[in-house]
Scaffold this active site. Structure first.
Site, PDB file in Angstrom:
ATOM      1  N   ASP A 115       0.839  -1.200   0.000  1.00 20.97           N
ATOM      2  CA  ASP A 115       0.000   0.000   0.000  1.00 20.97           C
ATOM      3  C   ASP A 115       0.875   1.252   0.000  1.00 20.97           C
ATOM      4  OD1 ASP A 115      -2.118  -1.716   0.196  1.00 20.97           O
ATOM      5  OD2 ASP A 115      -2.270  -1.544   2.389  1.00 20.97           O
TER       6      ASP A 115
HETATM    7  N1  URA Z   1      -1.271  -5.979   3.872  1.00 26.57           N
HETATM    8  C1  URA Z   1      -1.764  -4.732   3.846  1.00 26.57           C
HETATM    9  O1  URA Z   1      -2.812  -4.452   4.407  1.00 26.57           O
HETATM   10  N2  URA Z   1      -1.041  -3.793   3.204  1.00 26.57           N
HETATM   11  C2  URA Z   1       0.128  -4.036   2.588  1.00 26.57           C
HETATM   12  O2  URA Z   1       0.733  -3.125   2.027  1.00 26.57           O
HETATM   13  C3  URA Z   1       0.619  -5.352   2.625  1.00 26.57           C
HETATM   14  C4  URA Z   1      -0.093  -6.309   3.274  1.00 26.57           C
END
Ligand code: URA
Length: 237
Positions: free
Chosen positions: A103
């Site tokens: 993310d």
């Molecule tokens: N899980 C998430 O919620 N975000 C990420 O970036 C990776 C795994």
């Protein structure tokens, strides 16, 4: 391929250093020292030495990036900066892409490669490549919640997660999480299913790769020969 690009993509030096080293006679192509780094070479057939050592050419590029906050895991984006913007143009080979998604506000280990076949194998759900994250949460995770987390949770869209590992530290509001799958916002949604919230997320491991502590946020390096061999083994090569 230009000689300076070859020296950069094989991890010998930066483009500006390549220019100087070629002029200083530290680089040879088939036994002859070219005067300028903009000459073209054939990486498959020409023999290049750098400071007296033969340069090994690899068909594919493998980069480890320590992703900072604020960058999206994409090759291009109309709005946000992408992780590829952190790789200088001379190191960017055709087809380079981030292998997997973090993310925008997740930090840490990101593999960037132009080996599409290996990338897709590593990301295929049936590969079960383990990813380890350091997390912090708004509330402590109770032992009961950790057990639910580990046996698989039902997310808000009805998806049942595969068993995952959670190792609690401190007061239980931080620790390590290991997943063998990678659904959209998976860890955040798993914590939400426990009426909790992720406040910090950093990826430390992706399969056999471990985030290099020498890399500051936003910094990158090429994978070592050993890391590439282990990664290829993971991809079933
Ligand atoms: N899980 C998430 O919620 N975000 C990420 O970036 C990776 C795994």
């Amino acid at each position: 391929m230009r000689l300076d690009k070859f020296l950069v993509t094989t991890g010998c030096c930066t483009r500006s250093v390549a220019k100087k080293q070629v002029r200083a006679g530290a680089v040879s192509v088939n036994g002859v020292c070219p005067k300028s780094s903009d000459v073209n070479i054939d990486p498959e057939t020409d023999t290049v030495t750098y400071c007296g050592k033969k340069v090994i050419y690899r068909k594919y590029t493998y980069i480890m990036l320590n992703k900072p906050e604020g960058y999206v895991s994409a090759t291009e984006d109309g709005r946000d900066k992408t992780v590829l913007d952190l790789i200088p143009p001379e190191a960017r080979t055709k087809g380079l892409f981030p292998c997997g998604r973090l993310d925008k506000n997740t930090l840490g280990l990101m593999l960037i490669t132009d080996n599409g076949e290996l990338g897709h194998k590593l990301l295929a759900p049936k590969s079960h490549v383990a990813k380890v994250y350091r997390f912090k949460s708004k509330f402590p995770v109770s032992e009961a919640d950790a057990k639910r987390f580990e046996s698989g949770l039902v997310l808000e869209d009805g998806y049942e997660t595969k068993p995952a590992l959670i190792e609690l530290e401190g007061d239980g509001d931080e620790g390590l999480i290991t997943l063998v799958e990678g659904k959209y916002h998976q860890i955040k949604r798993m914590l939400e299913a426990l009426d909790n919230k992720i406040t910090y997320l950093e990826r430390l491991q992706f399969g056999p790769l471990t985030l290099d502590p020498a890399l500051d946020r936003g910094e990158w390096r090429y994978l070592t020969e050993q890391e590439i061999t282990e990664l290829e083994r993971h991809g079933g090569y």
